[in-house]
Motif scaffolding. Structure first.
Motif: not given
Length: 220
Positions: A191-220
């Motif tokens: 949740i970067s300063k740039g995304l917060m300043e731009a109020k780019d909530y769609a990108t925050i949601e997208k990146l978060t989904k990707e991180v959750l998927e990455t964590v799921k993958a590495v945990k196996g």
């Protein structure tokens, strides 16, 4: 299941704990909505500005009215008085940047999950002695996954989360989980300063989904 155990399970299952602060109440609320839409069910709001308590109360109200099943914790707890104010505001758990005994006392008094920040084996032993079950390794970028690997066997009854410098790449997240953590804390890399300043909530949601998927993958 007791609430403390339930929260530990939610945090372990999620595998990543997003954390942020924004002085604007509406921005704080919209980020919380974006994280919830991405699939997040627990968030650490950080006490890093004068607006933190008022914002937290508004966020808690949003959780109760709209975001069912969302647990809201408060971070950057540096003394017991501060911790009690957020307990009164309805926080689900308390997170510290260091080992703060007065916060541990407030947590114990309220039968609440408390997460101390630790950087050395001595601090981790002190935290365990005070009853901590969950320890934040901070700052994670200074300690690194090798530190976790080296100390893990000494503390079989604790769960660990690095915070500070953990990034969104599969390599970095994978290295931490391979070393033995149960969760990674992620702030400005997600949740970067740039995304917060731009109020780019769609990108925050997208990146978060990707991180959750990455964590799921590495945990196996």
């Amino acid at each position: 299941m007791a609430k403390k155990e339930e929260l530990l399970q939610v945090i372990k299952d999620q595998g990543v704990l997003p954390l942020y602060f924004n002085k604007d109440t509406e921005v704080s609320l919209q980020i919380l909505r974006a994280l919830y839409s991405a699939g997040v069910r627990t968030v650490e709001y950080t006490n890093r500005g004068e607006a933190a308590l008022a914002n937290f109360k508004a966020m808690k109200k949003l959780c109760e009215e709209e975001l069912k099943g969302m647990y809201l914790g408060i971070g950057t707890m540096k003394n017991g008085e501060m911790a009690q104010a957020f307990v009164d505001a309805g926080t689900d758990y308390l997170i510290c940047p260091g080992l703060v005994e007065s916060v541990a006392k407030v947590a114990d008094k309220n039968d609440m999950l408390w997460v101390p920040g630790c950087m050395t084996p001595t601090e981790i032993i002190a935290a365990e002695t005070l009853g901590a079950k969950f320890v934040k390794l901070f700052p994670g970028n200074i300690l690194g996954p090798d530190f976790m690997s080296a100390i893990k066997e000494l503390f079989p009854n604790l769960i660990f989360m690095p915070t500070g410098g953990v990034n969104t790449t599969k390599e970095n997240i994978g290295a931490w989980f391979k070393a033995g953590v149960s969760c990674v804390g992620m702030g400005s890399k997600l949740i970067s300063k740039g995304l917060m300043e731009a109020k780019d909530y769609a990108t925050i949601e997208k990146l978060t989904k990707e991180v959750l998927e990455t964590v799921k993958a590495v945990k196996g």
